[in-house]
Design a protein around this motif. Sequence first.
Motif, PDB file in Angstrom:
ATOM      1  N   ASP A   5       0.826  -1.203   0.000  1.00 22.65           N
ATOM      2  CA  ASP A   5       0.000   0.000   0.000  1.00 22.65           C
ATOM      3  C   ASP A   5       0.862   1.255   0.000  1.00 22.65           C
ATOM      4  O   ASP A   5       0.524   2.247  -0.648  1.00 22.65           O
ATOM      5  N   GLN A   6       1.970   1.226   0.733  1.00 24.71           N
ATOM      6  CA  GLN A   6       2.882   2.374   0.778  1.00 24.71           C
ATOM      7  C   GLN A   6       3.464   2.639  -0.608  1.00 24.71           C
ATOM      8  O   GLN A   6       3.584   3.784  -1.022  1.00 24.71           O
ATOM      9  N   LYS A   7       3.798   1.583  -1.333  1.00 24.19           N
ATOM     10  CA  LYS A   7       4.325   1.768  -2.694  1.00 24.19           C
ATOM     11  C   LYS A   7       3.216   2.195  -3.655  1.00 24.19           C
ATOM     12  O   LYS A   7       3.456   2.946  -4.589  1.00 24.19           O
ATOM     13  N   ARG A   8       2.011   1.701  -3.421  1.00 21.93           N
ATOM     14  CA  ARG A   8       0.885   2.037  -4.291  1.00 21.93           C
ATOM     15  C   ARG A   8       0.414   3.472  -4.064  1.00 21.93           C
ATOM     16  O   ARG A   8       0.072   4.177  -5.003  1.00 21.93           O
ATOM     17  N   PHE A   9       0.374   3.897  -2.802  1.00 20.30           N
ATOM     18  CA  PHE A   9      -0.082   5.245  -2.439  1.00 20.30           C
ATOM     19  C   PHE A   9       0.991   5.934  -1.583  1.00 20.30           C
ATOM     20  O   PHE A   9       0.801   6.135  -0.386  1.00 20.30           O
ATOM     21  N   PRO A  10       2.114   6.302  -2.200  1.00 16.33           N
ATOM     22  CA  PRO A  10       3.238   6.818  -1.416  1.00 16.33           C
ATOM     23  C   PRO A  10       2.956   8.139  -0.690  1.00 16.33           C
ATOM     24  O   PRO A  10       3.617   8.437   0.297  1.00 16.33           O
ATOM     25  N   ILE A  11       1.971   8.897  -1.148  1.00 17.04           N
ATOM     26  CA  ILE A  11       1.615  10.139  -0.437  1.00 17.04           C
ATOM     27  C   ILE A  11       0.238  10.002   0.216  1.00 17.04           C
ATOM     28  O   ILE A  11      -0.361  10.983   0.653  1.00 17.04           O
ATOM     29  N   GLY A  12      -0.258   8.774   0.271  1.00 23.21           N
ATOM     30  CA  GLY A  12      -1.587   8.514   0.816  1.00 23.21           C
ATOM     31  C   GLY A  12      -2.639   8.595  -0.284  1.00 23.21           C
ATOM     32  O   GLY A  12      -2.395   9.129  -1.358  1.00 23.21           O
ATOM     33  N   GLU A  13      -3.796   8.012   0.001  1.00 21.65           N
ATOM     34  CA  GLU A  13      -4.900   8.080  -0.960  1.00 21.65           C
ATOM     35  C   GLU A  13      -5.450   9.498  -0.983  1.00 21.65           C
ATOM     36  O   GLU A  13      -5.323  10.241  -0.010  1.00 21.65           O
ATOM     37  N   PHE A  14      -6.067   9.864  -2.096  1.00 27.47           N
ATOM     38  CA  PHE A  14      -6.624  11.197  -2.223  1.00 27.47           C
ATOM     39  C   PHE A  14      -7.806  11.366  -1.280  1.00 27.47           C
ATOM     40  O   PHE A  14      -8.712  10.534  -1.241  1.00 27.47           O
ATOM     41  N   LEU A  15      -7.784  12.433  -0.507  1.00 28.79           N
ATOM     42  CA  LEU A  15      -8.886  12.789   0.372  1.00 28.79           C
ATOM     43  C   LEU A  15      -9.386  14.160  -0.065  1.00 28.79           C
ATOM     44  O   LEU A  15      -8.671  15.159   0.067  1.00 28.79           O
ATOM     45  N   HIS A 161      -2.714  13.989  -8.014  1.00 31.00           N
ATOM     46  CA  HIS A 161      -2.319  13.013  -9.031  1.00 31.00           C
ATOM     47  C   HIS A 161      -0.887  13.267  -9.505  1.00 31.00           C
ATOM     48  O   HIS A 161      -0.110  12.318  -9.677  1.00 31.00           O
ATOM     49  N   CYS A 162      -0.541  14.531  -9.704  1.00 26.85           N
ATOM     50  CA  CYS A 162       0.845  14.875 -10.074  1.00 26.85           C
ATOM     51  C   CYS A 162       1.811  14.366  -9.010  1.00 26.85           C
ATOM     52  O   CYS A 162       2.792  13.671  -9.324  1.00 26.85           O
ATOM     53  N   ASN A 163       1.547  14.717  -7.771  1.00 22.30           N
ATOM     54  CA  ASN A 163       2.455  14.358  -6.674  1.00 22.30           C
ATOM     55  C   ASN A 163       2.472  12.853  -6.403  1.00 22.30           C
ATOM     56  O   ASN A 163       3.516  12.303  -6.044  1.00 22.30           O
ATOM     57  N   HIS A 164       1.342  12.206  -6.586  1.00 26.53           N
ATOM     58  CA  HIS A 164       1.213  10.757  -6.404  1.00 26.53           C
ATOM     59  C   HIS A 164       2.161   9.994  -7.346  1.00 26.53           C
ATOM     60  O   HIS A 164       2.964   9.167  -6.903  1.00 26.53           O
ATOM     61  N   HIS A 165       2.082  10.309  -8.632  1.00 26.28           N
ATOM     62  CA  HIS A 165       2.931   9.592  -9.594  1.00 26.28           C
ATOM     63  C   HIS A 165       4.379  10.062  -9.536  1.00 26.28           C
ATOM     64  O   HIS A 165       5.295   9.264  -9.778  1.00 26.28           O
ATOM     65  N   PHE A 166       4.608  11.330  -9.210  1.00 22.21           N
ATOM     66  CA  PHE A 166       5.969  11.808  -9.010  1.00 22.21           C
ATOM     67  C   PHE A 166       6.628  10.977  -7.909  1.00 22.21           C
ATOM     68  O   PHE A 166       7.778  10.536  -8.054  1.00 22.21           O
ATOM     69  N   ALA A 167       5.902  10.754  -6.814  1.00 21.24           N
ATOM     70  CA  ALA A 167       6.440   9.971  -5.691  1.00 21.24           C
ATOM     71  C   ALA A 167       6.713   8.526  -6.088  1.00 21.24           C
ATOM     72  O   ALA A 167       7.689   7.932  -5.608  1.00 21.24           O
ATOM     73  N   HIS A 168       5.886   7.947  -6.966  1.00 22.77           N
ATOM     74  CA  HIS A 168       6.174   6.588  -7.447  1.00 22.77           C
ATOM     75  C   HIS A 168       7.574   6.528  -8.054  1.00 22.77           C
ATOM     76  O   HIS A 168       8.362   5.630  -7.750  1.00 22.77           O
ATOM     77  N   LEU A 172      11.130   4.949  -6.338  1.00 19.94           N
ATOM     78  CA  LEU A 172      11.846   3.864  -7.018  1.00 19.94           C
ATOM     79  C   LEU A 172      13.297   4.263  -7.246  1.00 19.94           C
ATOM     80  O   LEU A 172      14.208   3.450  -7.014  1.00 19.94           O
ATOM     81  N   LYS A 173      13.519   5.488  -7.703  1.00 22.63           N
ATOM     82  CA  LYS A 173      14.897   5.959  -7.908  1.00 22.63           C
ATOM     83  C   LYS A 173      15.703   5.884  -6.613  1.00 22.63           C
ATOM     84  O   LYS A 173      16.859   5.435  -6.617  1.00 22.63           O
ATOM     85  N   ASN A 174      15.090   6.308  -5.525  1.00 19.70           N
ATOM     86  CA  ASN A 174      15.789   6.271  -4.230  1.00 19.70           C
ATOM     87  C   ASN A 174      16.046   4.829  -3.783  1.00 19.70           C
ATOM     88  O   ASN A 174      17.135   4.500  -3.319  1.00 19.70           O
ATOM     89  N   GLU A 175      15.041   3.970  -3.956  1.00 20.05           N
ATOM     90  CA  GLU A 175      15.161   2.566  -3.569  1.00 20.05           C
ATOM     91  C   GLU A 175      16.287   1.870  -4.348  1.00 20.05           C
ATOM     92  O   GLU A 175      17.033   1.077  -3.793  1.00 20.05           O
ATOM     93  N   LYS A 176      16.387   2.182  -5.632  1.00 21.22           N
ATOM     94  CA  LYS A 176      17.392   1.541  -6.493  1.00 21.22           C
ATOM     95  C   LYS A 176      18.738   2.252  -6.464  1.00 21.22           C
ATOM     96  O   LYS A 176      19.709   1.770  -7.044  1.00 21.22           O
ATOM     97  N   GLY A 177      18.789   3.424  -5.837  1.00 22.95           N
ATOM     98  CA  GLY A 177      20.043   4.177  -5.789  1.00 22.95           C
ATOM     99  C   GLY A 177      20.423   4.790  -7.122  1.00 22.95           C
ATOM    100  O   GLY A 177      21.600   4.973  -7.426  1.00 22.95           O
ATOM    101  N   TRP A 178      19.418   5.114  -7.937  1.00 23.58           N
ATOM    102  CA  TRP A 178      19.693   5.704  -9.256  1.00 23.58           C
ATOM    103  C   TRP A 178      19.963   7.189  -9.156  1.00 23.58           C
ATOM    104  O   TRP A 178      19.349   7.943  -8.502  1.00 23.58           O
TER     105      TRP A 178
END
Length: 178
Positions: A5-15, A161-168, A172-178
Motif C-alpha cells: 500500500d505504501q508503494k501504491r499510495f506513497p503520499i496517501g490516498e486522495f482525500l 495526481h501529479c504528486n502521487h505519480h511523481f512519488a512513485h 523507485l529511484k531512491n530505492e534503487k540508488g539511481w
Amino acid sequence: MNNIDQKRFPIGEFLQPENITREQLTDAIDTISDFPKRLKKLVENMSDEQLDTPYREGGWTIRQVINHLADSHINSFTRFKLALTEDNPTIKPYEEAKWAELADSVTMPIKPALRMIKGTHQRWSVLLKSLSEEQFNRTFHHPEQNINYTLKNSATLYAWHCNHHFAHIENLKNEKGW
C-alpha cells in the motif's frame, strides 16, 4: 499501511477536502503549473532499462506512468473545458489500465509524452489562473461514479495526481540508488 500500500499510495490516498480554501486552490494550481519541469528533471537521465522498471511489484513501469500522466492530464484538461462551456456535461470515462498496455504507452520513448505534459500543463495553468470562483464551481458529471465534480474539486485531485505519480518514480529511484 503495509509496504504494498505504501508503494501504491506513497503520499496517501486522495482525500477530497470538504471546503477548498483559496490557498489550497492556489497550491493546486502551482503544483499543476510546476509539474512538467519537476517531472522532466526527475526522469530526463533515466535509461531505457530504468524506464522499463515497474515502480512496484505488479505496477506500471516508469515509462507507462509517464505516458499515463500525458493521457490522464489531457483528459482532465478536456473535462475542464467541457465544464466551462456546457451545463454539467457528462464526461467520457476511459479504461486507463488498458490504455497503459497499448504500444504507445509500453514501447515509445518518453519525450513525446513529456512534450504533451508540458503543453497541456502550460495551457491548463493559464486556464486555471483565469477562472473566477463561480467558474471553479462549475461541474461535470462522472457517469461511472454518478458524481458531479466541481472544477475546484478536480483541480485538487489532479494536483494530488501529479504528486502521487511523481512519488512513485522518486521512491523507485531512491530505492534503487539511481
